[in-house]
Design an enzyme around this catalytic site. Structure first.
Site, PDB file in Angstrom:
ATOM      1  N   ASP A 336     102.533  31.168  15.894  1.00  0.00           N
ATOM      2  CA  ASP A 336     102.902  30.362  16.352  1.00  0.00           C
ATOM      3  C   ASP A 336     101.655  29.732  16.693  1.00  0.00           C
ATOM      4  O   ASP A 336     100.277  29.921  17.480  1.00  0.00           O
ATOM      5  CB  ASP A 336     103.863  29.934  16.836  1.00  0.00           C
ATOM      6  CG  ASP A 336     104.150  29.213  18.435  1.00  0.00           C
ATOM      7  OD1 ASP A 336     104.437  28.006  17.846  1.00  0.00           O
ATOM      8  OD2 ASP A 336     103.563  29.261  19.797  1.00  0.00           O
ATOM      9  N   GLU A 371     100.903  28.501  11.414  1.00  0.00           N
ATOM     10  CA  GLU A 371     101.816  27.064  11.915  1.00  0.00           C
ATOM     11  C   GLU A 371      99.966  26.204  12.247  1.00  0.00           C
ATOM     12  O   GLU A 371      99.019  26.336  12.888  1.00  0.00           O
ATOM     13  CB  GLU A 371     102.190  26.668  13.550  1.00  0.00           C
ATOM     14  CG  GLU A 371     102.670  25.770  13.773  1.00  0.00           C
ATOM     15  CD  GLU A 371     103.255  25.389  15.033  1.00  0.00           C
ATOM     16  OE1 GLU A 371     103.563  24.670  15.032  1.00  0.00           O
ATOM     17  OE2 GLU A 371     103.254  26.190  15.724  1.00  0.00           O
TER      18      GLU A 371
END
Length: 657
Positions: A336, A371
């Site tokens: 993330d 990401e």
């Protein structure tokens, strides 16, 4: 009273050796560290850690056993302007704890103070760490090691995936056990999935703001104990680890990999007004990026940012990743806000954590997905990650939606994204699989909502619809919301089919959001991070069996097309791809930029994707040969088409020669 021996400075955390427990804790700026253990009556016993090797504090407690509850009190300066916020009145979680007992409730005692320290003791209500022992029979488990070129990713939430599944026993729905249930595994196999990517399973906390509104953090991107499984997904917190490993073992037997979404960019301690759980009280200055005024650099939007250029924090993050691979046999990670991993503070491909992963014989062998952004200046780093990483390809997401739902993307731009965005990812020896293609993800509209809503509807989140992106590239086809006339429903279905076909038959690694193959809707909520309810849980009783079959047929078709499975960049004349206009001729430069939205993509010289993205029925002249439509675009009685396909408005079809 038992005395602590000096013990060893490695490994990090609490480790039982059969005779006692070795405790280690990193803190470069602490002056004293107390180990606090709690007996069955909750009585606290404190021990100074006697060992101090470099910046590692350590001690060995003889006769200690698994199940022992413990925490730390860390002594040091309270100097906020310098980034030091030590407060021994607060019991702290071991960053490497493997099990937590207690809940992270909104309570003033779980705060250290802002400008001045809060000296109220909180041991009576603070969560405690638990010593665990690691004995598990993996039998003959082996990682599937699915080649990147053959990988089909399915992004899912542990609870949301199975909580409403009618064929899974009620007592295990929404848990780790349910992931390994034969019903779930058979479904994934029939769909054609090769990798199950789980939203965060490491222990997380709900933000105080959400708790005060009666909400909770559903997604899990608010970590508090990165080595501990989130207990709410277990049938019993004490057996969470074995339940999780049982599921992984069952998935592996079916040839399905498990990828964990992991949050190595911030912690649940949030900003300076946030709670004190662990890192802030252990060594705030080392664990976080600190501004000159002592506040946090908020490059994550969550109040703080982990300093993954600090050697000790790199060691912590690396140990965490190795733990999940070695102890739980996970097959990879999705990181993330992964640009934080490369900050020094500038983003660098040779940042310390990237280098540590590349040099690690364990971590360098698993799937790594970034990401590729954060919210700081210079935070958008799509295409710039080291060669070991694949990356979420938001270029593909936006292009697919613009082409099919907004009609404003030239053919050339669409083709570039269809061909694994080679302009972005074809560098440093990377392969097409480095592009993780997606049309939707947990963050944003579901696929059905993309064709039913022009605007987000996030009122239930309690922020007056301010949260969530406004850049959705969606199209409600003339009516906001679900339902409508038969014509409206059919046009929306056609758009869903077009988007799924683009996703699953393009070059790169496709990622499917769980529920998109059902027609799942979040009723226009494009930021459902705090909706632990029927808005996010997949309703299997309402699933569209036709759409599920369509999706499965596309995935199985993909596996038959060499040009999509060989994971090699397409080159002109190599027989992998030909781009043709509606007359089966190569496109001119003008057609690529300004031509009508009609395109034929010939893959491996045998599979033809014919596209008519205009609003009119159009004759598409097929290349020479005998063609027949193939599932999911035709039934058993496929007529042979030798010349022309009557392309419906906003339609596409796949043929085989």
């Amino acid at each position: 009273m038992t005395q602590l021996a000096i013990g060893k400075p490695t490994p990090l955390g609490a480790h039982y050796d059969g005779q006692g427990v070795n405790f280690t804790l990193f803190s470069a700026h602490a002056e004293r560290v107390e180990l606090c253990v709690f007996d069955a009556n909750g009585q606290e016993h404190r021990y100074d850690l006697p060992g101090h090797s470099g910046d590692i504090w350590h001690g060995y407690l003889p006769d200690a056993r698994p199940g022992l509850r413990y925490g730390y009190r860390v002594h040091g300066p309270w100097q906020p302007a310098e980034g030091h916020r030590f407060n021994p009145a607060k019991l702290l979680i071991d960053p490497c704890a493997r099990q937590i007992d207690g809940e992270f409730k909104d309570n003033p005692l779980l705060h250290a103070g802002h400008n001045e320290p809060d000296y109220r003791d909180n041991a009576s209500i603070a969560p405690k760490c638990v010593v665990v022992v690691d004995h598990y029979d993996w039998e003959d488990d082996a990682p599937p090691r699915m080649p990147w070129g053959c990988t089909i990713i399915y992004e899912a939430h542990v609870k949301g995936l199975t909580y409403l599944h009618p064929e899974i026993p009620v007592e295990i729905r929404g848990t780790y056990k349910a992931l390994g249930h034969p019903v779930m595994i058979n479904y994934l196999k029939q769909l054609g999935i090769t990798a199950l990517e789980l939203l965060p399973v490491a222990q997380f906390a709900s933000e105080p703001r959400l708790q005060r509104m009666g909400l909770s953090n559903y997604w899990g991107y608010n970590p508090v104990a990165m080595f501990a499984l989130h207990p709410a997904y277990a049938c019993s917190p004490e057996t969470a680890l074995d339940e999780f490993r049982d599921a992984i073992k069952a998935l592996h037997k079916a040839g399905i990999e498990v990828i964990l979404d992991i949050v190595l960019n911030h912690s649940a301690e949030l900003d300076l007004d946030g709670p004190l759980f662990s890192l802030r009280g252990i060594d705030n200055r080392s664990y976080y990026w600190i501004r000159e005024d002592g506040d946090y650099h908020n490059w994550t939007g969550c109040g703080n940012t982990l300093n993954l250029s600090h050697p000790a924090v790199v060691d912590y993050a690396s140990a965490c990743l190795r733990y999940w691979v070695e102890t739980c046999h996970v097959d990879g990670f999705r990181f993330d806000l992964a640009a934080v991993m490369g900050r020094t503070p500038e983003f660098r491909q040779d940042a310390p954590l990237f280098t540590a992963i590349q040099n690690c014989p364990v971590l360098s062998q698993v799937k790594l997905i970034a990401e590729p952004w954060d919210i700081a200046p210079g935070g958008y780093q799509v295409g710039n990650f080291p060669p070991l990483f694949a990356e979420w390809n938001d270029h593909f997401r936006d292009a697919a939606r613009r082409f099919w739902l907004h009609y404003d993307l030239p053919l050339g731009a669409f083709a570039g994204r269809f061909a694994a965005s080679s302009d972005v990812f074809k560098r440093n020896g990377r392969l097409p699989s480095a592009a993780i293609n997606l049309v939707t993800a947990h963050d944003g509209f579901t696929l059905r909502d993309c064709v039913c809503f022009n605007h987000k509807h996030n009122e239930a989140n309690g922020e007056e619809n301010r949260d969530g992106t406004n850049n959705n590239y969606s199209n409600n086809h003339g009516k906001e919301g679900l339902g409508g006339t038969l014509d409206l429903v059919e046009r929306r279905r056609d758009s869903i089919h077009a988007l799924l076909t683009t996703l699953l038959l393009s070059q790169g690694t496709p990622m499917l959001l769980a529920g998109d193959e059902h027609g799942h809707s979040q009723r226009g909520n494009n930021n459902a991070y705090c909706q632990d309810n029927q808005l996010t849980w997949l309703d299997w009783s309402q699933a569209s069996s036709g759409l599920t079959a369509f999706t499965a047929a596309l995935i199985h078709l993909r596996k038959r097309i060499p040009a999509l499975m060989e994971n090699r960049w397409w080159e002109e004349g190599d027989g992998n791809v030909r781009w043709l206009n509606r007359y089966a001729q190569p496109l001119s430069t003008d057609e690529w930029q300004n031509g009508p939205k009609q395109l034929q993509i010939l893959l491996s010289d045998r599979f033809l994707i014919a596209i008519n993205a205009t609003l009119e029925v159009t004759e598409i002249v097929l290349p020479a040969g005998e063609w027949h439509a193939i599932p999911p675009f035709a039934g058993e009685d496929n007529p042979v088409i030798t010349a022309v396909w009557q392309g419906p408005a906003h339609g596409l079809c796949v043929f085989q020669r």
